[in-house]
Write a protein that holds these residues in place. Structure first.
Motif, PDB file in Angstrom:
ATOM      1  N   PRO A 133       0.785  -1.346  -0.128  1.00 47.01           N
ATOM      2  CA  PRO A 133      -0.232  -0.212  -0.240  1.00 47.01           C
ATOM      3  C   PRO A 133       0.940   1.187  -0.078  1.00 47.01           C
ATOM      4  O   PRO A 133       0.481   2.532  -0.976  1.00 47.01           O
ATOM      5  N   TYR A 134       1.930   1.497   0.884  1.00 48.94           N
ATOM      6  CA  TYR A 134       2.826   2.082   0.953  1.00 48.94           C
ATOM      7  C   TYR A 134       3.702   3.074  -0.444  1.00 48.94           C
ATOM      8  O   TYR A 134       2.881   4.398  -0.727  1.00 48.94           O
ATOM      9  N   ALA A 135       4.094   1.771  -0.899  1.00 45.27           N
ATOM     10  CA  ALA A 135       4.562   1.829  -2.144  1.00 45.27           C
ATOM     11  C   ALA A 135       3.329   2.418  -3.147  1.00 45.27           C
ATOM     12  O   ALA A 135       3.456   3.444  -4.666  1.00 45.27           O
ATOM     13  N   ILE A 136       1.876   2.058  -2.916  1.00 40.98           N
ATOM     14  CA  ILE A 136       1.430   1.827  -4.457  1.00 40.98           C
ATOM     15  C   ILE A 136       0.582   3.812  -4.191  1.00 40.98           C
ATOM     16  O   ILE A 136       1.274   3.922  -4.808  1.00 40.98           O
ATOM     17  N   LYS A 137       0.570   3.889  -3.302  1.00 34.52           N
ATOM     18  CA  LYS A 137       0.121   5.184  -2.743  1.00 34.52           C
ATOM     19  C   LYS A 137       1.473   6.386  -2.737  1.00 34.52           C
ATOM     20  O   LYS A 137       1.082   7.705  -3.612  1.00 34.52           O
ATOM     21  N   ARG A 138       2.487   5.779  -2.979  1.00 36.58           N
ATOM     22  CA  ARG A 138       3.282   7.071  -3.004  1.00 36.58           C
ATOM     23  C   ARG A 138       3.698   7.566  -4.655  1.00 36.58           C
ATOM     24  O   ARG A 138       4.063   8.432  -4.597  1.00 36.58           O
ATOM     25  N   TYR A 139       3.715   6.227  -5.639  1.00 35.79           N
ATOM     26  CA  TYR A 139       3.609   6.231  -7.214  1.00 35.79           C
ATOM     27  C   TYR A 139       2.556   6.843  -7.431  1.00 35.79           C
ATOM     28  O   TYR A 139       2.310   7.714  -7.890  1.00 35.79           O
ATOM     29  N   GLN A 140       1.635   6.598  -7.022  1.00 36.76           N
ATOM     30  CA  GLN A 140       0.058   7.287  -7.079  1.00 36.76           C
ATOM     31  C   GLN A 140      -0.168   8.596  -7.167  1.00 36.76           C
ATOM     32  O   GLN A 140      -0.085   9.931  -8.034  1.00 36.76           O
ATOM     33  N   ASP A 141       0.408   9.342  -5.568  1.00 38.67           N
ATOM     34  CA  ASP A 141       0.444  11.053  -5.245  1.00 38.67           C
ATOM     35  C   ASP A 141       1.362  11.387  -6.385  1.00 38.67           C
ATOM     36  O   ASP A 141       1.286  12.355  -7.048  1.00 38.67           O
ATOM     37  N   GLU A 142       2.624  10.776  -6.442  1.00 38.78           N
ATOM     38  CA  GLU A 142       3.294  11.984  -7.247  1.00 38.78           C
ATOM     39  C   GLU A 142       2.832  11.647  -8.729  1.00 38.78           C
ATOM     40  O   GLU A 142       3.436  12.736  -9.162  1.00 38.78           O
ATOM     41  N   SER A 143       2.458  10.612  -9.406  1.00 40.81           N
ATOM     42  CA  SER A 143       1.917  10.688 -10.648  1.00 40.81           C
ATOM     43  C   SER A 143       0.878  11.660 -10.564  1.00 40.81           C
ATOM     44  O   SER A 143       0.713  13.227 -11.587  1.00 40.81           O
ATOM     45  N   HIS A 144      -0.371  11.891  -9.934  1.00 43.80           N
ATOM     46  CA  HIS A 144      -0.649  12.835 -10.074  1.00 43.80           C
ATOM     47  C   HIS A 144      -0.554  14.726  -9.748  1.00 43.80           C
ATOM     48  O   HIS A 144      -0.825  15.404 -10.080  1.00 43.80           O
ATOM     49  N   ARG A 145       0.758  14.228  -8.935  1.00 40.66           N
ATOM     50  CA  ARG A 145       1.253  15.781  -9.082  1.00 40.66           C
ATOM     51  C   ARG A 145       1.731  16.310 -10.522  1.00 40.66           C
ATOM     52  O   ARG A 145       1.951  17.101 -10.335  1.00 40.66           O
ATOM     53  N   LEU A 146       2.968  15.207 -10.860  1.00 43.85           N
ATOM     54  CA  LEU A 146       3.169  15.687 -12.395  1.00 43.85           C
ATOM     55  C   LEU A 146       1.912  15.954 -13.298  1.00 43.85           C
ATOM     56  O   LEU A 146       2.384  16.534 -14.144  1.00 43.85           O
ATOM     57  N   TYR A 147       0.847  15.043 -12.903  1.00 43.20           N
ATOM     58  CA  TYR A 147      -0.143  15.441 -14.072  1.00 43.20           C
ATOM     59  C   TYR A 147      -0.672  16.939 -13.974  1.00 43.20           C
ATOM     60  O   TYR A 147      -0.883  17.545 -14.630  1.00 43.20           O
ATOM     61  N   ARG A 148      -0.662  17.015 -12.236  1.00 44.25           N
ATOM     62  CA  ARG A 148      -1.242  18.755 -12.389  1.00 44.25           C
ATOM     63  C   ARG A 148       0.386  19.793 -12.507  1.00 44.25           C
ATOM     64  O   ARG A 148      -0.398  20.540 -13.268  1.00 44.25           O
ATOM     65  N   VAL A 149       1.518  19.116 -12.846  1.00 44.91           N
ATOM     66  CA  VAL A 149       2.154  20.212 -13.144  1.00 44.91           C
ATOM     67  C   VAL A 149       2.318  20.002 -14.794  1.00 44.91           C
ATOM     68  O   VAL A 149       2.261  21.963 -15.245  1.00 44.91           O
ATOM     69  N   LEU A 150       1.372  19.552 -15.293  1.00 49.67           N
ATOM     70  CA  LEU A 150       1.387  19.587 -16.172  1.00 49.67           C
ATOM     71  C   LEU A 150       0.335  20.121 -17.273  1.00 49.67           C
ATOM     72  O   LEU A 150       0.438  20.771 -18.096  1.00 49.67           O
ATOM     73  N   ASP A 151      -0.831  19.915 -16.085  1.00 52.73           N
ATOM     74  CA  ASP A 151      -1.913  20.654 -16.739  1.00 52.73           C
ATOM     75  C   ASP A 151      -1.425  22.177 -16.464  1.00 52.73           C
ATOM     76  O   ASP A 151      -1.760  22.776 -17.140  1.00 52.73           O
ATOM     77  N   THR A 152      -0.949  22.242 -15.650  1.00 53.00           N
ATOM     78  CA  THR A 152      -0.923  23.969 -14.822  1.00 53.00           C
ATOM     79  C   THR A 152      -0.376  25.142 -16.585  1.00 53.00           C
ATOM     80  O   THR A 152      -0.492  25.060 -16.781  1.00 53.00           O
ATOM     81  N   GLN A 153       1.130  23.558 -16.949  1.00 52.58           N
ATOM     82  CA  GLN A 153       2.211  24.348 -17.730  1.00 52.58           C
ATOM     83  C   GLN A 153       0.840  24.606 -19.097  1.00 52.58           C
ATOM     84  O   GLN A 153       1.281  25.828 -20.052  1.00 52.58           O
ATOM     85  N   LEU A 154       0.651  23.822 -19.260  1.00 50.72           N
ATOM     86  CA  LEU A 154      -0.220  24.370 -20.218  1.00 50.72           C
ATOM     87  C   LEU A 154      -1.735  25.069 -20.228  1.00 50.72           C
ATOM     88  O   LEU A 154      -2.235  25.421 -21.201  1.00 50.72           O
ATOM     89  N   ARG A 155      -2.351  25.030 -19.087  1.00 46.79           N
ATOM     90  CA  ARG A 155      -3.682  25.946 -19.124  1.00 46.79           C
ATOM     91  C   ARG A 155      -2.457  27.415 -18.851  1.00 46.79           C
ATOM     92  O   ARG A 155      -3.104  28.260 -19.632  1.00 46.79           O
ATOM     93  N   LYS A 156      -1.216  27.320 -18.774  1.00 49.37           N
ATOM     94  CA  LYS A 156      -0.517  28.874 -18.889  1.00 49.37           C
ATOM     95  C   LYS A 156      -0.202  29.278 -19.712  1.00 49.37           C
ATOM     96  O   LYS A 156      -0.245  30.391 -20.767  1.00 49.37           O
TER      97      LYS A 156
END
Length: 238
Positions: free
Chosen positions: A132-155
């Motif tokens: 569970p810890y590994a799954i959550k750790r990488y799912q959270d980081e994936s979500h963060r990276l998608y947000r970074v990408l979405d923010t850049q594309l919005r700008k």
């Protein structure tokens, strides 16, 4: 303008890193020949392949018309994208400032977006023990990276630009196919509308459609989720 007479040899498997190279080859309308590497059966460890890709990973290319007219082999997808874009003068900007931005997002993908999504995929789908810890750790980081990408594309959209570093570039090519697995990464695409619009925009390019349409024989397909022999080869190598 640089032209290409002889086909570029592409050592390929149908993965996001492999598709980066078929996309740019199609975008540049270059002649190329595909040499399938069955990574689920260990082709990547054969001496002939290791001679051009010492890290035993796809993709790799051999350009018979390399620097000074001599053949050159290149491994690592980011290095291949940069080489082809620089050689043919497309998809890599026209100024230092443009290239800096493209490099930032190219290295963001090869250093973070791809590896983190790969770990997410591994622990969520393939690992024999669900941690569970590994799954959550990488799912959270994936979500963060998608947000970074979405923010850049919005700008960029606010500046009237439709792509990650301004105009369509090797940064978009690098990121695109990794992003097609968003469902497997635990991402609700509705949360990231700028990303969703960008992904559809890239998907609709005829050149991208041709690259996505490349299929390999059934024997070359990877089924690591169920193929125990492939899992032994693909995972936990030392």
């Amino acid at each position: 303008m640089t032209t290409q007479t002889l086909p570029i040899d592409l050592y390929y498997a149908a993965t996001p890193n492999g598709r980066k190279i078929t996309i740019i080859l199609e975008e540049l309308a270059l002649p190329y020949a595909i040499y399938p590497i069955n990574i689920g059966r260990g082709d990547q460890f054969k001496p002939d392949f290791l001679a051009i890709s010492p890290n035993n990973k796809i993709p790799a290319i051999v350009d018979p018309e390399g620097p000074e007219g001599k053949p050159v082999s290149i491994f690592e997808s980011g290095a291949i994208l940069k080489y082809l874009a620089e050689k043919f003068g497309k998809f890599y900007g026209t100024s230092w400032s443009e290239r800096i931005k493209i490099d930032e997002w190219l290295f963001w993908q090869v250093g973070g977006f791809g590896p983190m999504l790969g770990q997410n995929n591994h622990f969520s789908r393939y690992a024999p023990e669900k941690i569970p810890y590994a799954i959550k750790r990488y799912q959270d980081e994936s979500h963060r990276l998608y947000r970074v990408l979405d923010t850049q594309l919005r700008k960029q959209a606010e500046l009237g630009k439709g792509y990650v570093a301004g105009d369509y570039s090797i940064a978009d090519i690098a990121i695109f196919d990794w992003s097609r697995g968003s469902d497997n990464h635990g991402i609700d695409i509705a949360e990231f509308p700028s990303f969703a619009a960008w992904r559809q925009r890239v998907t609709d390019r005829p050149t991208v459609q041709r690259a996505l349409g490349i299929t390999l024989e059934q024997s070359q397909q990877i089924s690591a989720a169920t193929d125990k022999e492939a899992q032994k080869i693909l995972f936990n190598q030392r």
